[in-house]
Design a protein around this motif. Structure first.
Motif, PDB file in Angstrom:
ATOM      1  N   LYS A   1      40.741  43.069  38.305  1.00 38.85           N
ATOM      2  CA  LYS A   1      40.797  41.641  38.616  1.00 38.85           C
ATOM      3  C   LYS A   1      39.666  41.360  39.582  1.00 38.85           C
ATOM      4  O   LYS A   1      39.660  41.854  40.712  1.00 38.85           O
ATOM      5  CB  LYS A   1      42.157  41.320  39.250  1.00 38.85           C
ATOM      6  CG  LYS A   1      42.223  39.966  39.930  1.00 38.85           C
ATOM      7  CD  LYS A   1      43.066  38.996  39.126  1.00 38.85           C
ATOM      8  CE  LYS A   1      43.138  37.620  39.771  1.00 38.85           C
ATOM      9  NZ  LYS A   1      41.919  36.812  39.565  1.00 38.85           N
TER      10      LYS A   1
ATOM     11  N   ALA B   1      43.387  36.792  31.017  1.00 38.01           N
ATOM     12  CA  ALA B   1      42.051  36.215  30.824  1.00 38.01           C
ATOM     13  C   ALA B   1      41.933  35.542  29.466  1.00 38.01           C
ATOM     14  O   ALA B   1      41.128  34.640  29.281  1.00 38.01           O
ATOM     15  CB  ALA B   1      40.980  37.304  30.966  1.00 38.01           C
TER      16      ALA B   1
ATOM     17  N   GLN C   1      37.701  34.781  34.423  1.00 37.74           N
ATOM     18  CA  GLN C   1      38.207  35.041  35.773  1.00 37.74           C
ATOM     19  C   GLN C   1      37.414  34.292  36.830  1.00 37.74           C
ATOM     20  O   GLN C   1      37.840  34.155  37.970  1.00 37.74           O
ATOM     21  CB  GLN C   1      38.176  36.540  36.085  1.00 37.74           C
ATOM     22  CG  GLN C   1      39.144  37.361  35.263  1.00 37.74           C
ATOM     23  CD  GLN C   1      39.179  38.797  35.763  1.00 37.74           C
ATOM     24  OE1 GLN C   1      39.694  39.098  36.815  1.00 37.74           O
ATOM     25  NE2 GLN C   1      38.597  39.704  34.998  1.00 37.74           N
TER      26      GLN C   1
END
Lengths: 255, 309
Positions: free
Chosen positions: A16, B267, B131
């Motif tokens: 992430k 995502a 993202q």
């Protein structure tokens, strides 16, 4: 047949990522880096062609920092024969080395190495441009087959099945040519420990962008990188009936 | 400012994404022409001429362009580009295949997948699988851009009355030929353009159990998706994968069943209008993005939902 496989060092697909607080880019400090997944598929495909006796040599090339040697070693552990690093400290994810500059560099490498085929990922999962393969084939005046899910080599041509929106298209391109890979082409192997050890001894040449006369000054400036507004999730329902009621009367997405 | 929209069409039908690309073109201000290439273009040309905001529809009528091979399309468009400041195409597989070839031949650094036009040289586009959003400014004098259709509300398909004008183009610089097309053999809508998507994850447990997910999808007229974990486990084919390395979807309703919500899956679906999550693990990260989370055993819930919905 000689196959050239351009590859890229990118953030691992499971990470992430976070935008830097000053908005200048993505924070890559202490983040796990990997071989771009689509490029890994490209390497695997080249190795399978070699194992099938259709290819004599696989060269992997990357543009990036000193540490991008790791990704070349990964590719060589899968089965590529030798590697070339075009070493630069210009960022390779955003606002640095752009697809057109990469294509120009690769064109020079193709002219040196004279491969019969270039197989590369359809896009890198950092800047998601999906341009470099098409650009390289344009600059070389070669035919292109993008988003490949199946490749059959036949003498001086390749028959390639392409994943397009809503179906599969098969085209035939003259070689030398460029093929870009999609997810379904193959499932890359895990490199075995002996092959990882062997890869450490394979030839890896380091070159400088100035060897190719290509500028890495970006044409497109990054003004800001931010995270998209967070979703306000967390809503709960306690039963199927309540869920159906909400979908019908609150969200109004079903009738 | 002269703008050329490279329009996608399928024989007699203009792709719906054309209306979104024209919407993006309108943000620049200027004359918008629309290019159609292929055989028997009169039907699609008539549809295109009615789109609100188009000055001219240019038709390149030739079997050479039938399958929109990149080499042929570049041979057609690169010479035409001299008359335009901006070339726009949808970021579908049609556009993505063609435009970088054109951009490279024009020595332009293409900008892919824009979701907004901030000014005539500044755009935003998703990066890192959505993202992050990058705001970018180009220094190129001619622009080649692909447009993410979901980033722009479509313009009106009716109301315009553009002139239709024929054009012809050059010969391709490299050899490629069309062999065949196998259209997806499914009565279900296509994953990336469906209004509703029902997806299953590892929690579904087997290929056999996945039929339950498909039954719900069919009841809703939805497309079926899957997480990478479900694909890797062999429950479903990999073209069903939703995620950073699979398909990016943004339907009105996304129903995630037995999906934990790994970053790479999020995502691919987090821009959906409404997200439903069904999972027995209340700690699953998918609940953080879900509008309606139901903590329950999917083997009880999904058949009940299919029956009642």
């Amino acid at each position: 047949m000689k196959i050239l496989v351009p590859v890229k060092r990118v953030v691992d697909y499971n990470v992430k990522v976070r935008a830097k607080s000053d908005g200048s880019g993505i924070d890559l400090a202490n983040v796990k880096m990997s071989l771009n997944p689509f490029d890994e598929i490209a390497v695997e495909e080249a190795v399978r062609l070699k194992e099938a006796g259709k290819c004599d040599e696989i060269i992997v090339v990357t543009i990036g920092p000193e540490k991008a040697q790791e990704q070349l070693r990964t590719a060589m552990a899968i089965g590529a024969d030798r590697g070339i690093l075009v070493k630069t400290d210009t960022p390779i994810d955003l606002g640095g080395v752009e697809p057109l500059a990469v294509a120009k560099t690769l064109k020079a490498i193709v002219e040196n190495e004279k491969p019969d085929l270039v197989i590369m990922g359809k896009q890198s999962i950092d800047d998601d441009s999906n341009q470099t393969g098409q650009m390289l084939s344009a600059l070389l005046g070669w035919a292109q087959a993008t988003f490949a899910s199946e490749i059959k080599l036949d003498g001086d041509s390749a028959t390639v099945t392409r994943e397009i929106d809503g179906g599969l298209e098969t085209i035939k391109i003259a070689l030398p040519g460029i093929i870009t890979t999609d997810l379904r082409l193959n499932e890359p192997r895990y490199a075995s420990l002996p092959n990882i050890m062997k890869a450490k001894k394979k030839q890896l040449d380091i070159m400088d962008p100035s060897d190719f006369g290509v500028s890495y000054d970006p044409k497109v400036k990054i003004l800001n990188v931010s995270e998209p507004p967070a979703r306000t999730g967390g809503g709960k329902v306690s039963s199927v009936d309540e869920l159906i009621d909400k979908l019908k009367n609150e969200a109004k997405v079903i009738s | 400012m002269k703008i050329l929209v490279i329009a996608e069409h399928h024989g007699t039908e203009l792709a719906t994404n054309t209306l979104n690309v024209v919407a993006a073109a309108k943000k620049f201000g200027g004359d918008i022409d629309l290019l159609l290439a292929g055989s028997n273009l009169s039907d699609v040309a008539a549809q295109a001429a009615k789109i609100d905001g188009i000055s001219k529809v240019k038709t390149a009528e030739s079997a050479d362009y039938d399958h929109h091979l990149a080499e042929s399309m570049a041979a057609l468009i690169v010479p035409m580009a001299a008359d335009y400041d901006i070339l726009l195409a949808p970021s579908s597989t049609f556009g993505k295949n063609i435009t970088p070839r054109i951009a490279a031949l024009l020595d332009v650094q293409q900008i892919s997948d824009i979701i907004s036009v901030e000014s005539n040289d500044t755009f935003t586009r998703p990066v890192y699988g959505g993202q992050a959003i990058a705001k970018v400014q180009t220094s190129d004098s001619k622009l080649v851009i692909t447009v993410r259709p979901t980033g722009f509300d479509p313009v009106n398909a009716e109301g315009g009355s553009a002139a239709i004008e024929s054009v012809s183009g050059g010969a391709p610089d490299a050899k490629s030929e069309f062999v065949s097309l196998k259209e997806a053999e499914s009565d279900r809508p296509e994953l990336t353009s469906a209004n509703i998507v029902v997806s299953g994850g590892r929690g579904v447990g087997s290929a056999e159990n996945f039929k339950m997910i498909e039954a719900l999808a069919d009841k809703l007229g939805a497309a079926v998706g899957a997480s990478r974990a479900a694909v890797d486990a062999g429950y479903v084919p990999n073209d069903w994968q939703v995620g950073q390395t699979g398909k990016i979807v943004a339907p009105q309703l996304y129903i995630a069943i037995g999906i934990s919500g790994a970053i790479q899956h999020l995502a691919g679906m987090k821009d959906s209008k409404y997200i439903v999550a069904i999972n027995k693990d209340e700690e699953a990260p998918i609940f953080q993005v879900a509008d309606y989370g139901l903590v329950a055993d999917l083997f009880d819930t999904v058949p009940e939902l299919t029956e009642k919905i």
